[in-house]
Design an enzyme around this catalytic site. Structure first.
Site, PDB file in Angstrom:
ATOM      1  N   TYR A  52       0.842  -1.207   0.000  1.00 22.93           N
ATOM      2  CA  TYR A  52       0.000   0.000   0.000  1.00 22.93           C
ATOM      3  C   TYR A  52       0.878   1.259   0.000  1.00 22.93           C
ATOM      4  O   TYR A  52       1.666   1.480   0.930  1.00 22.93           O
ATOM      5  CB  TYR A  52      -0.959   0.010   1.198  1.00 22.93           C
ATOM      6  CG  TYR A  52      -2.020  -1.084   1.152  1.00 22.93           C
ATOM      7  CD1 TYR A  52      -2.306  -1.764  -0.034  1.00 22.93           C
ATOM      8  CD2 TYR A  52      -2.735  -1.442   2.295  1.00 22.93           C
ATOM      9  CE1 TYR A  52      -3.266  -2.769  -0.081  1.00 22.93           C
ATOM     10  CE2 TYR A  52      -3.703  -2.444   2.253  1.00 22.93           C
ATOM     11  CZ  TYR A  52      -3.956  -3.100   1.055  1.00 22.93           C
ATOM     12  OH  TYR A  52      -4.911  -4.096   1.016  1.00 22.93           O
ATOM     13  N   SER A 147      -5.615 -14.183   1.832  1.00 26.34           N
ATOM     14  CA  SER A 147      -6.508 -13.247   1.169  1.00 26.34           C
ATOM     15  C   SER A 147      -6.703 -13.725  -0.262  1.00 26.34           C
ATOM     16  O   SER A 147      -5.760 -14.198  -0.895  1.00 26.34           O
ATOM     17  CB  SER A 147      -5.892 -11.845   1.188  1.00 26.34           C
ATOM     18  OG  SER A 147      -6.724 -10.949   0.504  1.00 26.34           O
ATOM     19  N   ASN A 148      -7.938 -13.597  -0.746  1.00 23.92           N
ATOM     20  CA  ASN A 148      -8.278 -13.949  -2.131  1.00 23.92           C
ATOM     21  C   ASN A 148      -7.985 -15.417  -2.458  1.00 23.92           C
ATOM     22  O   ASN A 148      -7.547 -15.724  -3.566  1.00 23.92           O
ATOM     23  CB  ASN A 148      -7.531 -13.029  -3.110  1.00 23.92           C
ATOM     24  CG  ASN A 148      -7.774 -11.562  -2.813  1.00 23.92           C
ATOM     25  OD1 ASN A 148      -8.913 -11.130  -2.725  1.00 23.92           O
ATOM     26  ND2 ASN A 148      -6.713 -10.788  -2.621  1.00 23.92           N
ATOM     27  N   GLY A 220     -17.497  -3.311  -9.323  1.00 26.13           N
ATOM     28  CA  GLY A 220     -16.426  -3.689 -10.251  1.00 26.13           C
ATOM     29  C   GLY A 220     -15.109  -3.791  -9.495  1.00 26.13           C
ATOM     30  O   GLY A 220     -15.083  -4.028  -8.287  1.00 26.13           O
ATOM     31  N   GLY A 224     -15.623   2.462  -8.749  1.00 26.56           N
ATOM     32  CA  GLY A 224     -16.279   3.597  -8.107  1.00 26.56           C
ATOM     33  C   GLY A 224     -17.160   3.112  -6.979  1.00 26.56           C
ATOM     34  O   GLY A 224     -17.265   1.916  -6.726  1.00 26.56           O
TER      35      GLY A 224
HETATM   36  N1  LIG Z   1      -6.915  -8.137   0.173  1.00 28.00           N
HETATM   37  C1  LIG Z   1      -6.993  -7.443  -0.928  1.00 28.00           C
HETATM   38  O1  LIG Z   1      -6.684  -7.918  -2.034  1.00 28.00           O
HETATM   39  C2  LIG Z   1      -7.472  -6.019  -0.824  1.00 28.00           C
HETATM   40  C3  LIG Z   1      -7.730  -5.277  -2.001  1.00 28.00           C
HETATM   41  C4  LIG Z   1      -8.191  -3.964  -1.861  1.00 28.00           C
HETATM   42  C5  LIG Z   1      -8.373  -3.420  -0.606  1.00 28.00           C
HETATM   43  N2  LIG Z   1      -8.092  -4.148   0.515  1.00 28.00           N
HETATM   44  C6  LIG Z   1      -8.309  -3.598   1.879  1.00 28.00           C
HETATM   45  O2  LIG Z   1      -9.657  -3.174   1.946  1.00 28.00           O
HETATM   46  C7  LIG Z   1      -9.716  -1.814   2.358  1.00 28.00           C
HETATM   47  C8  LIG Z   1     -10.914  -1.177   1.721  1.00 28.00           C
HETATM   48  O3  LIG Z   1     -10.753  -1.109   0.302  1.00 28.00           O
HETATM   49  P1  LIG Z   1     -11.283   0.141  -0.510  1.00 28.00           P
HETATM   50  O4  LIG Z   1     -10.617   1.368  -0.038  1.00 28.00           O
HETATM   51  O5  LIG Z   1     -11.210  -0.175  -1.954  1.00 28.00           O
HETATM   52  O6  LIG Z   1     -12.798   0.123  -0.013  1.00 28.00           O
HETATM   53  P2  LIG Z   1     -14.071   1.024   0.030  1.00 28.00           P
HETATM   54  O7  LIG Z   1     -14.359   1.310   1.438  1.00 28.00           O
HETATM   55  O8  LIG Z   1     -15.072   0.279  -0.774  1.00 28.00           O
HETATM   56  O9  LIG Z   1     -13.731   2.369  -0.754  1.00 28.00           O
HETATM   57  C9  LIG Z   1     -13.234   3.505  -0.103  1.00 28.00           C
HETATM   58  C10 LIG Z   1     -13.141   4.624  -1.110  1.00 28.00           C
HETATM   59  O10 LIG Z   1     -14.466   5.001  -1.491  1.00 28.00           O
HETATM   60  C11 LIG Z   1     -14.636   6.387  -1.221  1.00 28.00           C
HETATM   61  N3  LIG Z   1     -16.025   6.698  -0.847  1.00 28.00           N
HETATM   62  C12 LIG Z   1     -16.820   7.589  -1.473  1.00 28.00           C
HETATM   63  N4  LIG Z   1     -18.028   7.622  -0.945  1.00 28.00           N
HETATM   64  C13 LIG Z   1     -18.027   6.747   0.056  1.00 28.00           C
HETATM   65  C14 LIG Z   1     -18.999   6.342   0.991  1.00 28.00           C
HETATM   66  N5  LIG Z   1     -20.238   6.854   1.011  1.00 28.00           N
HETATM   67  N6  LIG Z   1     -18.666   5.446   1.900  1.00 28.00           N
HETATM   68  C15 LIG Z   1     -17.412   4.912   1.914  1.00 28.00           C
HETATM   69  N7  LIG Z   1     -16.449   5.246   1.039  1.00 28.00           N
HETATM   70  C16 LIG Z   1     -16.751   6.166   0.120  1.00 28.00           C
HETATM   71  C17 LIG Z   1     -13.659   6.694  -0.121  1.00 28.00           C
HETATM   72  O11 LIG Z   1     -13.395   8.071  -0.155  1.00 28.00           O
HETATM   73  P3  LIG Z   1     -13.112   8.864   1.209  1.00 28.00           P
HETATM   74  O12 LIG Z   1     -11.774   8.417   1.671  1.00 28.00           O
HETATM   75  O13 LIG Z   1     -13.142  10.290   0.794  1.00 28.00           O
HETATM   76  O14 LIG Z   1     -14.225   8.510   2.152  1.00 28.00           O
HETATM   77  C18 LIG Z   1     -12.476   5.840  -0.530  1.00 28.00           C
HETATM   78  O15 LIG Z   1     -11.746   6.484  -1.560  1.00 28.00           O
HETATM   79  C19 LIG Z   1      -8.368  -1.224   1.960  1.00 28.00           C
HETATM   80  O16 LIG Z   1      -8.006  -0.106   2.758  1.00 28.00           O
HETATM   81  C20 LIG Z   1      -7.454  -2.392   2.220  1.00 28.00           C
HETATM   82  O17 LIG Z   1      -7.108  -2.419   3.590  1.00 28.00           O
HETATM   83  C21 LIG Z   1      -7.660  -5.439   0.401  1.00 28.00           C
END
Ligand SMILES: NC(=O)c1ccc[n+]([C@@H]2O[C@H](COP(=O)([O-])OP(=O)(O)OC[C@H]3O[C@@H](n4cnc5c(N)ncnc54)[C@H](OP(=O)(O)O)[C@@H]3O)[C@@H](O)[C@H]2O)c1
Length: 305
Positions: A52, A147-148, A220, A224
């Site tokens: 990250y 994971s995955n 997806g 988004g």
């Molecule tokens: N194991 C894996 O392969 C893997 C892959 C990807 C991620 N991860 C883990 O999963 C965590 C979450 O992933 P992610 O960041 O893609 O997840 P997410 O919580 O689905 O997406 C967060 C993003 O969406 C935005 N967002 C916009 N409106 C939102 C709303 N109403 N509520 C929540 N978020 C909103 C956030 O912006 P703001 O910051 O402005 O709120 C942020 O940029 C990562 O931090 C990581 O630790 C693991």
């Protein structure tokens, strides 16, 4: 914050994990306020990975939380390794080196949980086992997970790995719920019947492996956020209606939907906005009815057989 046991371990964890993949978008003072707010809300479980921000997210985190022995005891740190530029690498050497670097960046001498990030086609379970044994005996890692990974990949690892695998972090959200759908469309000719994950959901439940849904707000692959998105009018209408009933935000309902599943999942949030994180935490106290859960599922475009 409501807590639960992680996998078969005795580790008591909050039901919401704070994902740190995006915290490199924050200024230093913003990152400090973000982690402090999480702690104040009882969200003391932080999910990292060595990749990250190319390592920056772990560094920013340890500075933001002002890591020291006292604070270290109050938090639960999870990180991941195994993804390298252009390849995956579960070799003993790479796992050991990765953990040493993670510990340096997080300014700690142990991880509560280490996850193998994404399946390595060239995995040799005996090597993983040797790495895990060393990490455990030196006290550098207390619990292990993946994971995955599919059930068979986990079984293959377990042929050699003796430590329980306590978590499997998987992509799962209201709009990415094929692992739920295929279980309700058994043997049918429709798209929802396609089994993309070898029944990973039932496997994890059977083996008490905690599923950690990642990207709980994305549709997806990082395309988004589905909340408030005009591409999902019916879904948003339904979520907003239920949010109004519980007097919470749509963000809270999206997480409550994951928590309502009896697999006892631990969603990993990705927001870097304090207000949204607080809304995610509120989901721990919202228990959707069976009817509401299915209404949201159908509003996302899923058709029940
Ligand atoms: N194991 C894996 O392969 C893997 C892959 C990807 C991620 N991860 C883990 O999963 C965590 C979450 O992933 P992610 O960041 O893609 O997840 P997410 O919580 O689905 O997406 C967060 C993003 O969406 C935005 N967002 C916009 N409106 C939102 C709303 N109403 N509520 C929540 N978020 C909103 C956030 O912006 P703001 O910051 O402005 O709120 C942020 O940029 C990562 O931090 C990581 O630790 C693991």
């Amino acid at each position: 914050m409501r807590t639960m046991k992680l996998g078969t371990s005795n580790l008591e964890v909050p039901v919401i994990a704070v994902g740190c993949m995006r915290i490199n978008s924050l200024e230093k003072n913003e990152a400090e306020r973000f982690v402090q707010s999480a702690l104040d809300a009882g969200a003391n479980f932080f999910d990292h990975a060595d990749i990250y921000g190319g390592g920056k997210c772990e560094e920013i985190f340890s500075e933001a939380i002002h890591m020291n022995d006292d604070i270290r005891e109050k938090i639960i740190l999870q990180s991941k390794c195994g993804i390298r530029k252009g390849m995956f690498d579960f070799s003993k050497e790479h796992i050991l080196e990765s953990v040493d670097n993670i510990l340096k960046r997080l300014k700690t001498d142990y991880l509560d949980i280490l996850l193998l990030h994404r399946p390595d086609a060239l995995v040799e379970p005996e090597e993983v086992a040797e790495a895990f044994d060393l990490l455990e005996s030196t006290g550098k890692v207390r619990h292990f997970g993946v994971s995955n990974q599919t059930p068979m990949q986990i079984q293959l690892l377990k042929k050699s790995v003796k430590q329980p695998l306590v978590a499997n972090q998987l992509q799962l959200s209201i709009t990415n719920s094929t692992m739920i759908s295929n279980g309700m469309n058994v043997n049918m000719l429709n798209e929802s019947a396609v089994n993309r994950d070898s029944n990973v959901l039932d496997f994890c439940r059977l083996n008490d492996i905690t599923i950690q849904p990642w990207s709980p707000f994305q549709y997806g692959f990082f395309e988004g956020v589905f909340l408030g998105n005009e591409k999902f009018p019916e879904l948003n209408l339904k979520i907003d209606e239920i949010a109004a009933k519980y007097e919470v935000s749509n963000t809270t309902i999206a997480i409550a939907w994951l928590l309502r599943h009896p697999a006892r999942m631990q969603p990993v949030t990705g927001t870097t906005t304090i207000e949204r994180l607080m809304d995610c935490c509120k989901a721990a106290d919202v228990h959707l009815t069976r009817q509401e859960w299915y209404e949201i599922y159908r509003a996302a475009g899923n058709v029940l057989p």
